[in-house]
Design a protein around this motif. Structure first.
Motif, PDB file in Angstrom:
ATOM      1  N   SER A 105      -8.966  -8.160   3.689  1.00 15.33           N
ATOM      2  CA  SER A 105      -8.585  -7.773   2.325  1.00 15.33           C
ATOM      3  C   SER A 105      -7.917  -8.939   1.602  1.00 15.33           C
ATOM      4  CB  SER A 105      -7.603  -6.600   2.363  1.00 15.33           C
ATOM      5  OG  SER A 105      -8.160  -5.518   3.059  1.00 15.33           O
ATOM      6  N   GLN A 154     -13.408  -2.338  -2.437  1.00 11.92           N
ATOM      7  CA  GLN A 154     -13.251  -2.198  -0.999  1.00 11.92           C
ATOM      8  C   GLN A 154     -13.872  -3.401  -0.324  1.00 11.92           C
ATOM      9  OE1 GLN A 154     -15.431   1.032   0.793  1.00 11.92           O
ATOM     10  NE2 GLN A 154     -13.949   1.273   2.431  1.00 11.92           N
ATOM     11  N   PRO A 172      -5.363  -2.069  -2.673  1.00  8.06           N
ATOM     12  CA  PRO A 172      -3.992  -2.139  -3.189  1.00  8.06           C
ATOM     13  C   PRO A 172      -3.663  -3.550  -3.669  1.00  8.06           C
ATOM     14  CG  PRO A 172      -4.071  -1.310  -0.904  1.00  8.06           C
ATOM     15  CD  PRO A 172      -5.393  -1.903  -1.208  1.00  8.06           C
ATOM     16  N   GLN A 173      -3.188  -3.666  -4.894  1.00  7.86           N
ATOM     17  CA  GLN A 173      -2.907  -4.984  -5.476  1.00  7.86           C
ATOM     18  C   GLN A 173      -1.628  -4.905  -6.286  1.00  7.86           C
ATOM     19  OE1 GLN A 173      -4.698  -7.850  -5.177  1.00  7.86           O
ATOM     20  NE2 GLN A 173      -6.413  -6.962  -4.016  1.00  7.86           N
ATOM     21  N   THR A 222      -0.482   1.825   8.195  1.00  9.83           N
ATOM     22  CA  THR A 222      -1.670   0.991   8.431  1.00  9.83           C
ATOM     23  C   THR A 222      -1.345  -0.098   9.456  1.00  9.83           C
ATOM     24  OG1 THR A 222      -2.322   1.326   6.138  1.00  9.83           O
ATOM     25  CG2 THR A 222      -3.396  -0.472   7.312  1.00  9.83           C
ATOM     26  N   ASP A 260      -2.576   4.358   5.907  1.00  7.45           N
ATOM     27  CA  ASP A 260      -1.288   5.037   5.940  1.00  7.45           C
ATOM     28  C   ASP A 260      -1.596   6.537   5.955  1.00  7.45           C
ATOM     29  OD1 ASP A 260       0.210   2.633   5.651  1.00  7.45           O
ATOM     30  OD2 ASP A 260      -0.224   2.659   3.496  1.00  7.45           O
ATOM     31  N   PRO A 313      -3.106  -7.164  -0.417  1.00 10.74           N
ATOM     32  CA  PRO A 313      -2.873  -6.349   0.772  1.00 10.74           C
ATOM     33  C   PRO A 313      -2.849  -7.222   2.030  1.00 10.74           C
ATOM     34  CG  PRO A 313      -5.077  -5.952  -0.113  1.00 10.74           C
ATOM     35  CD  PRO A 313      -4.373  -6.834  -1.086  1.00 10.74           C
ATOM     36  N   SER A 328       0.829  -1.215   0.000  1.00  8.76           N
ATOM     37  CA  SER A 328       0.000   0.000   0.000  1.00  8.76           C
ATOM     38  C   SER A 328       0.863   1.265   0.000  1.00  8.76           C
ATOM     39  CB  SER A 328      -1.027  -0.056   1.133  1.00  8.76           C
ATOM     40  OG  SER A 328      -0.404  -0.230   2.382  1.00  8.76           O
ATOM     41  N   MET A 329       0.479   2.309   0.708  1.00  8.51           N
ATOM     42  CA  MET A 329       1.117   3.611   0.541  1.00  8.51           C
ATOM     43  C   MET A 329       1.996   4.017   1.715  1.00  8.51           C
ATOM     44  SD  MET A 329      -1.888   5.698  -1.378  1.00  8.51           S
ATOM     45  CE  MET A 329      -0.715   6.941  -1.888  1.00  8.51           C
ATOM     46  N   GLU A 341       7.042  -0.659   2.349  1.00  5.85           N
ATOM     47  CA  GLU A 341       6.184  -1.573   1.592  1.00  5.85           C
ATOM     48  C   GLU A 341       7.084  -2.539   0.846  1.00  5.85           C
ATOM     49  OE1 GLU A 341       3.158  -1.590   2.253  1.00  5.85           O
ATOM     50  OE2 GLU A 341       2.566   0.426   2.862  1.00  5.85           O
ATOM     51  N   SER A 355      -3.793   0.462  -7.500  1.00  2.00           N
ATOM     52  CA  SER A 355      -5.011   0.381  -6.732  1.00  2.00           C
ATOM     53  C   SER A 355      -6.140  -0.136  -7.612  1.00  2.00           C
ATOM     54  CB  SER A 355      -5.331   1.777  -6.205  1.00  2.00           C
ATOM     55  OG  SER A 355      -6.446   1.708  -5.366  1.00  2.00           O
ATOM     56  N   LYS A 384       6.136  -4.212  -2.680  1.00  2.00           N
ATOM     57  CA  LYS A 384       6.172  -3.231  -3.769  1.00  2.00           C
ATOM     58  C   LYS A 384       7.607  -2.769  -4.030  1.00  2.00           C
ATOM     59  CE  LYS A 384       4.019   0.804  -3.078  1.00  2.00           C
ATOM     60  NZ  LYS A 384       2.872   1.753  -2.972  1.00  2.00           N
TER      61      LYS A 384
END
Lengths: 396, 396
Positions: free
Chosen positions: A302, A278, A282-283, B99, B57, A297, A254-255, A259, A274, A262
């Motif tokens: 999730s 929901q 994030p994928q 997160t 995040d 995620p 994710s952000m 991470e 993304s 990623k």
């Protein structure tokens, strides 16, 4: 990969995992074949019954000897079930015979023991005659050699095991299972059974994904956990790719500032971004040294929703199992949903066919996931649904 | 036991096997629990989330610092997910947070990173404020300690495994599986893979009953074969009773001269006789040294029909699985049936809800059994049924 729709991401995953569908055969003992999938049509190597035999305990006779009853015949031989010399019936006599035993040449009917009496040792009185062919099981009357007994692609049930055993197979060729490795990431994760310190949580994604994968017909070749250290993550991936045809990772996509998934796979050609859904936005997906890696995620709900939306039916298809498709149910209560995102709510089917929400949209509600038996699928255009509306639901 | 009805025999079997229903618990690793049955209610030993943490995040702040936006705050700390000291927010500042990371004391909302910009190192500009509690996962908001997560008697699916892992269980107490041994008899039987001599057939009953038993949730502790020698059969039984709670035998129960099961168990108190059903008429039951023994006829189809009519649901109940009950289907064609006997014909359900016969009543038609997915249940009073009649069918 910027924000894409669920359909777009699913199509990309489908392309990445295309090779998973090409399966080889695996020869396994029939005793371990329950629930596996037949690789090709299985033909009988023999006739069944293998030889002409008696359906009853009784007397094998020439039907012409018993047209008039009662009639008393000499008992010229006794034929038990079991290995035996081919017998010939003495003309005009009766052969005492057991169920399943080979019928002697010259006999064409079986008189059941219930229809006989014994007047003296060595003879039998037939009280009721039988026509030619009665209680005779002809060779090949059940199956002819070469008949297809189990078609390719069948999930083997006890009844299939039964017929394969009856024609003499000790082994069967089944579809190999897709070999999948699971790699969870997160500095906050600790093993079940440990005592937690502040900031730590139990690692449940590895065991959860493994359970889902097994239920989808996969062989889980490894469940590993990596810290957020890129070097360590890379090592775990390198180890996993030795045995796996597909690697699924959780977390690190994710952000945040750390991470790892990623950070390591992005520079190696991975697409991270993304998906407008929901939970599970994030994928990531990467072809890592020739092995596809799906990156979900890390939040437990999730992770599961990602597996169901993007991987489950591809794994099932590779395993030879039918897809799990959504059905329609009626909403028990009204639902609101954010615009622009497909939402997957946890729901529980009631006996009356309606579906109830078991919790709000929060992606951390693991307990709700345990109580839920479906995901309620709300498309991205819909922002509100009244109680009584029809919705699509995915079995969990 | 003279000729009795199916219901009478089923009731007698039920009494003989009553003790099988009393199960103990077995503690097993969670990784092996898929498909097992929870022994008792499982309560959460912890709150979930275990601590108050961030859903995004972003930046943890006091919501009163961000009522007017844009506003620029000092970034006083960075809180990653993972083990950490309890933090306290410097008043008027923002804490960068990942997160899942613990929210510092003094912060009551999370501003997602998407709603911020960085004017200079060490500070953050909040473009959009958030109210108290937004993106905050409160301790225990998912599960409170003591909440029942999985009820007693649940067949454990991936979603149950998931929640048990999330609260830290490495093991789970499940219902022990009923331990069943299978003993096949018959001098004519040989192993799969062997070459047959006249009079021999492949032994399929052991592997078939084992597959059925496993599908019913039993643990198959032994699959043994005995010759028709009483001494040998007794030895095999003695061996089986060491580990089994139930022994199922096939063969040796009808009216031939060499009926080893009846010959050995009859004198030990076994009840042998005929049930008014076809196939599967000859049946026996014995309490052998305290262990119940069910004796089925040896014909492969009769064996399977006997298992389904007399044992399957008892084994499933002991294993904690729901019974498999008959449903109603419409006959595709007319059927004749002998009077005075309940008949169980092999049938196949069509997509339109009708049921087709796959073979005649002959009990040797193993191939037909593989193609069939139901048994069509014709009661003993009925001798003829027209096409289009409703019948009860038992899933195979």
């Amino acid at each position: 990969m910027s924000a894409v729709s669920v359909e777009e991401h699913a199509a990309a995953v489908e392309t990445l995992l295309a090779a998973l569908g090409t399966r080889t055969e695996q020869r396994i003992p029939l005793t371990e074949a329950l629930g596996r999938v037949s690789f090709e049509d299985v033909r009988s190597p023999v006739d069944l019954p293998l030889f002409r035999n008696s359906q009853m305990d009784g007397y094998a006779v020439d039907s012409r000897s018993v047209t008039k009853t009662p009639v008393t015949l000499e008992v010229s031989t006794i034929i038990a079930a079991g290995p035996t010399e081919s017998a010939v019936l003495v003309p005009g006599s009766a052969a005492k015979i057991m169920t399943g035993a080979p019928i002697p040449e010259g006999a064409d009917t079986i008189v059941p023991v219930e229809d006989t009496t014994i007047p003296s040792a060595g003879s039998v009185t037939i009280e009721r005659g039988r026509g030619a062919g009665e209680f005779v099981r002809e060779q090949g009357s059940d199956v002819r050699v070469g008949t297809v007994l189990v078609e390719a692609g069948r999930v083997l049930e006890p009844r299939h095991i039964s017929v394969l055993a009856a024609v003499g197979f000790a082994e069967v060729d089944v579809r190999s299972r897709p070999r999948v490795a699971v790699v969870t990431t997160g500095a906050e994760l600790v093993d079940a059974g440990s005592t937690l310190t502040p900031g730590q949580i139990y690692d449940s994604n590895g065991i959860t994904l493994a359970a889902h994968l097994r239920a989808s017909g996969a062989e889980v070749v490894a469940v590993a956990r990596s810290s957020d250290d890129p070097k360590r993550f890379r090592e775990v991936l390198d180890e996993a790719r030795r045995s796996a045809e597909l690697i699924i990772t959780s977390g690190g996509v994710s952000m945040g500032d750390f991470e790892v998934v990623k950070d390591v796979l992005g520079p190696l050609g991975g697409a991270f971004g993304s998906v407008r859904m929901q939970p599970g936005g994030p994928q990531g997906m990467t072809l890592f040294d020739g092995i596809p890696v799906l990156s979900f995620p890390g939040n437990p709900v999730s992770t599961v929703v990602s597996y169901i939306m993007f991987a489950r039916n591809i794994v099932r298809r590779a395993a030879g199992l039918p897809p799990i498709l959504p059905s329609t149910a009626t909403l028990h209560e009204s639902v609101v949903s954010p615009p622009g995102r497909r939402q997957l709510l946890r729901g529980r089917l009631c006996d009356d066919g309606r579906v109830q929400l078991v919790a709000g949209p929060g992606s951390h509600l693991v307990a709700a996931l345990a109580w839920a038996d479906v995901l309620i699928d709300i498309d991205s255009e819909t922002t509100e649904l009244a109680a009584g509306s029809d919705v699509e639901v995915w079995p969990l």
